[in-house]
Design an enzyme around this catalytic site. Structure first.
Site, PDB file in Angstrom:
ATOM      1  N   SER A 682      32.042 116.433  18.232  1.00  0.00           N
ATOM      2  CA  SER A 682      32.460 116.646  19.473  1.00  0.00           C
ATOM      3  C   SER A 682      33.953 116.672  19.948  1.00  0.00           C
ATOM      4  O   SER A 682      34.209 116.818  21.003  1.00  0.00           O
ATOM      5  CB  SER A 682      31.462 116.015  20.423  1.00  0.00           C
ATOM      6  OG  SER A 682      31.535 114.510  20.324  1.00  0.00           O
ATOM      7  N   LYS A 725      28.547 111.473  29.177  1.00  0.00           N
ATOM      8  CA  LYS A 725      30.058 111.607  29.090  1.00  0.00           C
ATOM      9  C   LYS A 725      30.486 111.879  30.494  1.00  0.00           C
ATOM     10  O   LYS A 725      31.833 111.447  30.691  1.00  0.00           O
ATOM     11  CB  LYS A 725      30.166 112.994  27.986  1.00  0.00           C
ATOM     12  CG  LYS A 725      30.052 112.441  26.503  1.00  0.00           C
ATOM     13  CD  LYS A 725      30.230 113.663  25.551  1.00  0.00           C
ATOM     14  CE  LYS A 725      29.862 113.365  24.196  1.00  0.00           C
ATOM     15  NZ  LYS A 725      30.017 114.522  23.486  1.00  0.00           N
TER      16      LYS A 725
END
Length: 784
Positions: A682, A725
Site C-alpha cells: 500500500s 488509516k
C-alpha cells in the site's frame, strides 16, 4: 588388490542389513538413487550390482566415509516395482569385494545413482586340523537351535549339512544369526575362513544360552499367571462370603451404576456399550489396572449430557441490550449476531454456518461470545486452542493407551452438563500440526454442520451428536486458518477501535470497572477527557483496550495508596500530573512535518495497533544508478519501491528528465523507525511521489498523505485498513488524503466526522497523484 582388476558397478547402500556371498536375499528398496542403480544394473551392467552396508542407518545419502570397506558383488535375480515406487529385489551374493572411489570422489557422482569401482578380495584357508571338529560342532548347535526356537527350519538345516567348505558354511549361517548388522559386517570382513567359522560358532552358541534364559523367564511368568488365577479364585470366594455377610459394597455400586445407565436419556448404542462394560467389571479384580480403565470409561459415558438440553430463550430485545451493555461499537458484528439469533428462533434449530470472530487482540472477541451465551441463556464453555499440536486434544486418545482421556470437546460437554452450550473455540489460528497429527483437520468434523451430528471421539469410540452446540470461534488473522476449516465458518471481522471509541469505552466501561475492583468511589478518583486522550495516544498503542485498562488500573492503584496514606484524599488525574503518575510517555504521538521537504512524503500504514503515519524519505546522490531501500522492509514493500522507480523511468520524458538520468545518480529510499518491520504494497504511490519529488527537487505538501498500491503502468490499486488509516491522518493533523478510487465504497465504514474533517481525493492513476502532492502547478510537472 589391484586397480587393473577393478570393475565399475552401481551400488546399493544397505541400512542395518549385510549381504553375504553364495546367499540369496530379498530386499525392499525405496530410495530413488538405489532404484536407479537397480535399473542400471539390469540394463547396463549384466545384472551385477555392488551391495555394501552403511555405518549409520540414519544417513539418507551416505558419503564415502559412511560406507564399510568390504561389500559383496551380487547378481540381480528379480526386481519387481510396486505401485508406491519401491522395488522388491531378490539378489544372489557372488563374491566379496573392496571398493575404490571414482574420480568424482563421491559414491553418487554426477549420475542419478551411486557407482564405485570394486576389486575382489581373496579369501584364505590356513591348514587347521580342528576345522572338521568345528564344522561338526556348528552342525550340532544348528540342530539345537532348530529344536528350541524354530528359528532355523529342518529344510535349512539339511541344506547347511551339505556344505563342506568352512567359509561357505559360515557365510550361509551368518544371515540367520540373531545379532545386529555390525556383528554381521565384522564376519563379512574376516577373510580367513577358519576364523570366520569359529566366529559364527561363538555367536550361535550365545543364541543357545539366550534361548534357554528366555525359556526360563517364560516358565516363571507362567507360574506367576497361575498364581494370579489362584488369587482370583480366592477373591471370588471372598466376594461370595462378603455377599452373605452383607458387605458387597463394590457389587452394590456396580448395580447402582447399571440402574443409572438404564434410566439415563442416552442413545441405545451408548447404553448397550456401557452395560457390557459393567458386566465385565463384575468379573474383574477391583484392584487390577483393567478394572480402573473400564470403570473410568463407564463413568465418562454416564456423566456425559447425551440428550440433556437446557431451555433456550431467544429474546432479541434482551440480546440487543446485553450486547450493547457489554460492548461499545462493533455494530456490524452485533447486527449479524442478532440476525443469526432471529433465524434460530424462527427455525428452532442450529443448521447454519459457524461464526468466526476475527480481529486484533483486545477488541472483545471472547467477551462478545460470552455475551451471546448470556443473551440466549446457554452455558458458556471456552476452549483455548492456542498452541494445540496433538490431534488427540480434539478427538481424544484410544483406550488402549495408558492414561487415555477424551478430547477437549467431550471434556467441555461434561463440564457444561448440557448438550446445547455455547462453545467458544478461542485462538483457532494458533493451532499447528506435527508428528502427532493436525488438530485443524480434526476440527473439520466438529465445525461442519452436516457432519457434527455424528462426531466420533477416539476414547468413546462411538458417535456423539454435536449439532445442538452453538460454536463460535475467534482468531487474530484469517491467513493462519487452514482454508478447508475457514470454508466451514462465516467470518465476522472486528476492526480495531478508533480513538473516539476508546475514549467512550474508557470513560463508560473501563474506569467504573477498575474503580469497583480497587474499592474506589467516583469522588476518590477522576480522570479528565484530556488525560484519557493522552493515555490513549502516548501510553498505549494497540488495536483493543487491554493496555488502556492496565494504565487506568495503575492510576487506581496510585489513588488507593494516596487514600490509605493521607486518610481519604482522592486523586484527580489531568494533563499536568499524568506524567508524574504514569511515568515517561511510552510512545511518540504521530505529528506531521510542519515544512514541505523534497523527497519526504507521508504515507499511511495499518498495523496491529491501528493506523499510523509512515514517512518515506528519498535522497539523490552522484553515483552509478544504484537504488537502495532501507528500513527493515519486507519483500513486498521492496518490490513496490522497484515498481515505483520503473514507473518514473517510463515517465522520464514527461517529467523532463533525461532517459538515462538514473545512470549518473544513486537513489536511497529510507523508511524511518528502522527497527520496526514493515511490509505490504500500500505504500506504492507514496514511494513514487517521494522518488519524483527528490528527482525533480520539488517539495511535497506537508499536509498531504496518501496510500495505494502502484503498478508498472501507474494504476492505483485498492488497499485495506482504510478506516484506521484515515483516523491516523486526522489524528496527525493532515488536511488532504489521497486514496485509491476503488476504496470509495469503504468510506461508509469511516465515522462521518472524520470524513468531513479531511479532504479525501480519489485517484485512479499515479499521474493524478503528483499534481495534488507536489508544491508545483500542473504546468510545472510536464506530464500533466
Amino acid at each position: 588388490m589391484s586397480e587393473q582388476t577393478a570393475l565399475e558397478l552401481p551400488i546399493i547402500t544397505l541400512r542395518e542389513v549385510v549381504m553375504f556371498p553364495r546367499v540369496l536375499m530379498t530386499f525392499q528398496v525405496g530410495r530413488a538413487a538405489s532404484v536407479s542403480a537397480i535399473d542400471s544394473a539390469v540394463m547396463e551392467y549384466g545384472r551385477q550390482i555392488f551391495m555394501v552396508a552403511q555405518k549409520s542407518s540414519s544417513i539418507e545419502r551416505p558419503g564415502l566415509d559412511d560406507l564399510f570397506p568390504i561389500g559383496v558383488v551380487s547378481r540381480v535375480q528379480k526386481a519387481e516395482k510396486g505401485q508406491d515406487g519401491t522395488v522388491r529385489l531378490v539378489c544372489e551374493g557372488l563374491y566379496r569385494a573392496a571398493w575404490l572411489p571414482l574420480n568424482d570422489s563421491s559414491p553418487f557422482g554426477d549420475r542419478a545413482f551411486p557407482r564405485l569401482r570394486t576389486v575382489p578380495v581373496e579369501e584364505t584357508l590356513a591348514e587347521d586340523p580342528e576345522l572338521p571338529a568345528v564344522i561338526e560342532a556348528l552342525q550340532e548347535v544348528l540342530s539345537e537351535v532348530c529344536r528350541q526356537s524354530r528359528h532355523i527350519t529342518p529344510e535349512q538345516l539339511s541344506a547347511f549339512a551339505l556344505i563342506e567348505e568352512p567359509g561357505a558354511l559360515a557365510d550361509a549361517v551368518a544371515p540367520w544369526l540373531k545379532t545386529d548388522y555390525l556383528h554381521r559386517q565384522a564376519i563379512l570382513e574376516i577373510l580367513d575362513q577358519g576364523r570366520r567359522l569359529r566366529q559364527v560358532y561363538e555367536l550361535l552358541g550365545g543364541e543357545i544360552v539366550s534361548s534357554k534364559v528366555s525359556k526360563a523367564v517364560k516358565s516363571r511368568v507362567k507360574a506367576q499367571m497361575e498364581q494370579s488365577q489362584k488369587e482370583y479364585y480366592l477373591t471370588e470366594q471372598i466376594k461370595a462370603i462378603n455377599k452373605e455377610l452383607g458387605r458387597d459394597d463394590i457389587q452394590d455400586e456396580l448395580l447402582e451404576l447399571e440402574q443409572c445407565l438404564k434410566a439415563k436419556d442416552m442413545p441405545d448404542e451408548a447404553r448397550e456399550k456401557a452395560l457390557r462394560e459393567v458386566h465385565k467389571l463384575r468379573q474383574m479384580l477391583p484392584g487390577s489396572s483393567e478394572y480402573v480403565v473400564s470403570r473410568n470409561y463407564v463413568d465418562w459415558i454416564a456423566d456425559l449430557p447425551w440428550n440433556s438440553l437446557k431451555d433456550i430463550d431467544i429474546d432479541l430485545d434482551r440480546a440487543r441490550t446485553v450486547l450493547d451493555g457489554a460492548h461499545y461499537g462493533l455494530e456490524k458484528a452485533k447486527t449479524r449476531i442478532l440476525e443469526y439469533l432471529a433465524v434460530q428462533k424462527l427455525t428452532g434449530g442450529l443448521k447454519g454456518p459457524i461464526l468466526c470472530l476475527v480481529g486484533p487482540p483486545g477488541v472483545g472477541k471472547t467477551s462478545l461470545a460470552r455475551s451471546i451465551a448470556e443473551a440466549t441463556g446457554r452455558e458458556f464453555v471456552r476452549i483455548s486452542l492456542g498452541g494445540v499440536r496433538d490431534e488427540a486434544e480434539i478427538r481424544g486418545h484410544r483406550r488402549t493407551y495408558i492414561g487415555a482421556l477424551p478430547g477437549k470437546i467431550i471434556m467441555a460437554l461434561k463440564r457444561a452438563k448440557f448438550n446445547n452450550p455455547l462453545f467458544c473455540l478461542d485462538e483457532i489460528d494458533k493451532m499447528s500440526g506435527d508428528f502427532r497429527g493436525d488438530p485443524a483437520s480434526a476440527l473439520l468434523e466438529v465445525l461442519d454442520p452436516e457432519q457434527n451430528c455424528a462426531f466420533n471421539d477416539h476414547y468413546l469410540d462411538m458417535d456423539y451428536d454435536l449439532s445442538r452446540v452453538f460454536f463460535i470461534t475467534t482468531a487474530n488473522s484469517m491467513q493462519d486458518i487452514p482454508v478447508p476449516l475457514l470454508d466451514r465458518m462465516e467470518v465476522l471481522e472486528l476492526s480495531s477501535y478508533l480513538e473516539g471509541e476508546k475514549m467512550h469505552i474508557a470513560r463508560d466501561f473501563l474506569l467504573p470497572r477498575q474503580r469497583e475492583r480497587h474499592g474506589l468511589k467516583p469522588e476518590n478518583m477522576g480522570i479528565s477527557d484530556e488525560a484519557l486522550l493522552e493515555i490513549i495516544r502516548s501510553y498505549t498503542r494497540e488495536s483493543g483496550v487491554r493496555g488502556l485498562e492496565r494504565e487506568i488500573a495503575a492510576l487506581c492503584r496510585k489513588a488507593a495508596v494516596r487514600i490509605v496514606e493521607k486518610d481519604g484524599c482522592g486523586v484527580s488525574v489531568n494533563l499536568q500530573n499524568l506524567e508524574s503518575l504514569l511515568g515517561v510517555k511510552q510512545f511518540r504521538f504521530d505529528a506531521r512535518e510542519t515544512q514541505p521537504l523534497s523527497g519526504v512524503v507521508a504515507g499511511l500504514a495499518y498495523t496491529g495497533s491501528g493506523g499510523d503515519i509512515l514517512y518515506i524519505e528519498t535522497v539523490i546522490m552522484p553515483g552509478s544508478g544504484k537504488l537502495q531501500v532501507t528500513g527493515k522492509l519486507g519483500e513486498v514493500m521492496k518490490e513496490s519501491a522497484q515498481a515505483a522507480f520503473s514507473y518514473l523511468r517510463s515517465r522520464s520524458h514527461q517529467l523532463g528528465l533525461r532517459p538515462d538520468f538514473y545512470k549518473e545518480v544513486d537513489i536511497h529510499v529510507h523508511v524511518p523507525e528502522g527497527a520496526v518491520p514493515k511490509d505490504g504494497p500500500s505504500a506504492g504511490i507514496t514511494l513514487a511521489t517521494s522518488l519524483a519529488s527528490a528527482l525533480l527537487d520539488i517539495p511535497v505538501r506537508a499536509d498531504v498523505c496518501m496510500t495505494g498500491e502502484i503498478t508498472l503502468r501507474g494504476r492505483v490499486l485498492p488497499i485495506g485498513g482504510l478506516r484506521e488509516k484515515l483516523l491516523a491522518a486526522h489524528r496527525s493533523g493532515m488536511k488532504t488524503v489521497l486514496i485509491p478510487a476503488e476504496n470509495e465504497k469503504d468510506l461508509r465504514d469511516v465515522p462521518a466526522d472524520i470524513v468531513k474533517a479531511l479532504d479525501i481525493r480519489l485517484v485512479n492513476d499515479a499521474d493524478e497523484v503528483l499534481p495534488l502532492a507536489l508544491l508545483a502547478g500542473r504546468d510545472e510537472i510536464l506530464c500533466f
